[in-house]
Enzyme design. Structure first.
Site, PDB file in Angstrom:
ATOM      1  N   PRO A  91      12.488  -1.263  43.690  1.00  0.00           N
ATOM      2  CA  PRO A  91      12.338  -1.385  45.137  1.00  0.00           C
ATOM      3  C   PRO A  91      13.464  -0.742  45.940  1.00  0.00           C
ATOM      4  O   PRO A  91      14.623  -0.766  45.539  1.00  0.00           O
ATOM      5  CB  PRO A  91      12.320  -2.898  45.363  1.00  0.00           C
ATOM      6  CG  PRO A  91      12.934  -3.493  44.148  1.00  0.00           C
ATOM      7  CD  PRO A  91      12.591  -2.563  43.026  1.00  0.00           C
ATOM      8  N   ASN A  92      13.054  -0.170  47.059  1.00  0.00           N
ATOM      9  CA  ASN A  92      13.940   0.437  48.059  1.00  0.00           C
ATOM     10  C   ASN A  92      14.523   1.789  47.635  1.00  0.00           C
ATOM     11  O   ASN A  92      15.179   2.450  48.437  1.00  0.00           O
ATOM     12  CB  ASN A  92      15.076  -0.526  48.474  1.00  0.00           C
ATOM     13  CG  ASN A  92      14.540  -1.805  49.062  1.00  0.00           C
ATOM     14  OD1 ASN A  92      13.751  -1.754  50.006  1.00  0.00           O
ATOM     15  ND2 ASN A  92      14.895  -2.945  48.498  1.00  0.00           N
ATOM     16  N   TYR A  96      24.923   4.692  48.254  1.00  0.00           N
ATOM     17  CA  TYR A  96      23.941   5.339  47.385  1.00  0.00           C
ATOM     18  C   TYR A  96      23.866   6.866  47.535  1.00  0.00           C
ATOM     19  O   TYR A  96      23.129   7.511  46.789  1.00  0.00           O
ATOM     20  CB  TYR A  96      22.563   4.729  47.628  1.00  0.00           C
ATOM     21  CG  TYR A  96      22.514   3.241  47.318  1.00  0.00           C
ATOM     22  CD1 TYR A  96      22.762   2.790  46.026  1.00  0.00           C
ATOM     23  CD2 TYR A  96      22.254   2.302  48.304  1.00  0.00           C
ATOM     24  CE1 TYR A  96      22.748   1.434  45.732  1.00  0.00           C
ATOM     25  CE2 TYR A  96      22.227   0.941  48.016  1.00  0.00           C
ATOM     26  CZ  TYR A  96      22.472   0.524  46.727  1.00  0.00           C
ATOM     27  OH  TYR A  96      22.455  -0.822  46.431  1.00  0.00           O
ATOM     28  N   ARG A 118      19.235   5.208  53.013  1.00  0.00           N
ATOM     29  CA  ARG A 118      19.615   3.826  52.788  1.00  0.00           C
ATOM     30  C   ARG A 118      21.097   3.719  52.395  1.00  0.00           C
ATOM     31  O   ARG A 118      21.488   4.250  51.358  1.00  0.00           O
ATOM     32  CB  ARG A 118      18.763   3.321  51.620  1.00  0.00           C
ATOM     33  CG  ARG A 118      19.119   1.979  51.109  1.00  0.00           C
ATOM     34  CD  ARG A 118      18.464   1.741  49.759  1.00  0.00           C
ATOM     35  NE  ARG A 118      18.774   0.416  49.325  1.00  0.00           N
ATOM     36  CZ  ARG A 118      18.758   0.026  48.069  1.00  0.00           C
ATOM     37  NH1 ARG A 118      18.419   0.861  47.104  1.00  0.00           N
ATOM     38  NH2 ARG A 118      19.065  -1.208  47.759  1.00  0.00           N
ATOM     39  N   HIS A 124      22.080   2.878  37.091  1.00  0.00           N
ATOM     40  CA  HIS A 124      22.323   2.503  38.491  1.00  0.00           C
ATOM     41  C   HIS A 124      23.162   3.583  39.145  1.00  0.00           C
ATOM     42  O   HIS A 124      24.080   4.127  38.512  1.00  0.00           O
ATOM     43  CB  HIS A 124      23.070   1.174  38.583  1.00  0.00           C
ATOM     44  CG  HIS A 124      22.307   0.051  37.968  1.00  0.00           C
ATOM     45  ND1 HIS A 124      21.253  -0.551  38.599  1.00  0.00           N
ATOM     46  CD2 HIS A 124      22.420  -0.527  36.749  1.00  0.00           C
ATOM     47  CE1 HIS A 124      20.748  -1.487  37.786  1.00  0.00           C
ATOM     48  NE2 HIS A 124      21.435  -1.485  36.662  1.00  0.00           N
ATOM     49  N   ALA A 141      16.945  -3.946  42.718  1.00  0.00           N
ATOM     50  CA  ALA A 141      17.222  -5.381  42.858  1.00  0.00           C
ATOM     51  C   ALA A 141      16.577  -6.217  41.751  1.00  0.00           C
ATOM     52  O   ALA A 141      17.087  -7.288  41.394  1.00  0.00           O
ATOM     53  CB  ALA A 141      16.752  -5.865  44.225  1.00  0.00           C
ATOM     54  N   ASN A 164      15.896   2.555  36.650  1.00  0.00           N
ATOM     55  CA  ASN A 164      16.747   1.969  37.684  1.00  0.00           C
ATOM     56  C   ASN A 164      15.885   0.882  38.323  1.00  0.00           C
ATOM     57  O   ASN A 164      15.049   1.167  39.187  1.00  0.00           O
ATOM     58  CB  ASN A 164      17.183   3.004  38.721  1.00  0.00           C
ATOM     59  CG  ASN A 164      18.133   2.398  39.747  1.00  0.00           C
ATOM     60  OD1 ASN A 164      18.341   1.181  39.772  1.00  0.00           O
ATOM     61  ND2 ASN A 164      18.711   3.231  40.590  1.00  0.00           N
ATOM     62  N   ARG A 208      30.661  -4.574  42.515  1.00  0.00           N
ATOM     63  CA  ARG A 208      30.088  -4.978  43.800  1.00  0.00           C
ATOM     64  C   ARG A 208      29.964  -6.507  43.871  1.00  0.00           C
ATOM     65  O   ARG A 208      30.700  -7.211  43.198  1.00  0.00           O
ATOM     66  CB  ARG A 208      28.741  -4.261  43.994  1.00  0.00           C
ATOM     67  CG  ARG A 208      28.906  -2.727  44.024  1.00  0.00           C
ATOM     68  CD  ARG A 208      27.595  -2.035  44.282  1.00  0.00           C
ATOM     69  NE  ARG A 208      27.038  -2.417  45.582  1.00  0.00           N
ATOM     70  CZ  ARG A 208      25.773  -2.200  45.931  1.00  0.00           C
ATOM     71  NH1 ARG A 208      24.947  -1.575  45.085  1.00  0.00           N
ATOM     72  NH2 ARG A 208      25.325  -2.585  47.107  1.00  0.00           N
ATOM     73  N   GLU A 248      19.196   1.687  30.898  1.00  0.00           N
ATOM     74  CA  GLU A 248      19.343   1.134  32.252  1.00  0.00           C
ATOM     75  C   GLU A 248      20.301   2.016  33.036  1.00  0.00           C
ATOM     76  O   GLU A 248      21.385   2.342  32.550  1.00  0.00           O
ATOM     77  CB  GLU A 248      19.912  -0.288  32.137  1.00  0.00           C
ATOM     78  CG  GLU A 248      20.212  -0.919  33.484  1.00  0.00           C
ATOM     79  CD  GLU A 248      20.825  -2.317  33.362  1.00  0.00           C
ATOM     80  OE1 GLU A 248      20.987  -2.819  32.217  1.00  0.00           O
ATOM     81  OE2 GLU A 248      21.149  -2.889  34.405  1.00  0.00           O
TER      82      GLU A 248
END
Ligand code: DQA
Length: 144
Positions: free
Chosen positions: A9-10, A22, A17, A99, A76, A73, A106, A97
Site C-alpha cells: 500500500p501507498n 522515500y 509521498r 524497503h 505497511a 516491498n 525509524r 524483503e
C-alpha cells in the site's frame, strides 16, 4: 527464470509521498529500470502494486510454480500482516524483503517485520537501489 516484484500500500504514490524519506523516483521509473536490468540478464519480471492485503496474498499464492523468486516491498503490511507471512511461508518460493527506508532506524513500530522470518533476507535503507539490490539478490539465489 521469472522474478515477481510485489509492492504494498501507498507505494503507488512514490515520488510524491514524503520524498524526504522515500525519494522522488516513481514506482513506474523503478519498474522501467528493473525491466532494462531483466532484459540484460535474460530473465522475465512481473511488477505489481496493490493497496489491498488480500490481493497481495493471492499473488503470493499464485507465485507457487510460476515464479522463481519473489521480491517484496510489503510497505505497511510488513509490520502487521500475519496473512502475508503465512502466504509466503506456504508458497515455498524464495522471497526477498526490501524497503526503501531503513525501517530499523525509524519509529519503533517499523522495527518489527512480520515477514522477515519467512524471507531469505532483507534489504532496507538504500532508496530505489533497494529494488536493484533485490533484483541482484534474486539472480544470486537462482544461479547454480
Ligand atoms: C517501506 C517502509 C514501511 O514502514 C512503510 O510503511 C512503507 C514503505 C519502505 O519501503 O521503506 O510504506 O516499506
Amino acid at each position: 527464470m521469472h522474478i515477481l516484484f510485489l509492492n504494498g500500500p501507498n507505494l503507488n504514490l512514490l515520488g510524491q509521498r514524503q520524498p524526504e524519506i522515500y525519494g522522488r523516483t516513481t514506482l513506474a521509473d523503478i519498474e522501467l529500470k528493473l525491466r532494462e536490468m531483466a532484459a540484460k540478464a535474460g530473465v522475465s519480471v512481473d511488477f505489481r502494486q496493490s493497496n489491498h492485503e488480500g490481493e497481495l496474498v493471492t499473488w503470493v499464492q499464485e507465485a507457487r510454480g510460476n515464479a522463481s523468486v519473489i521480491v517484496v516491498n510489503a510497505a505497511a503490511y510488513t509490520h502487521t500482516s500475519v496473512a502475508l507471512r503465512d502466504a509466503i511461508a506456504a508458497a515455498g518460493v524464495p522471497t526477498i524483503e526490501i524497503h526503501l527506508s531503513n525501517i530499523h532506524a525509524r519509529e519503533e513500530f517499523r522495527h518489527r517485520s512480520m515477514i522477515a522470518a519467512v524471507c531469505r533476507g532483507q534489504i532496507a535503507g538504500f532508496g530505489e537501489q533497494s529494488y536493484y539490490l533485490g533484483f541482484q539478490a534474486a539472480l544470486q539465489l537462482t544461479s547454480p
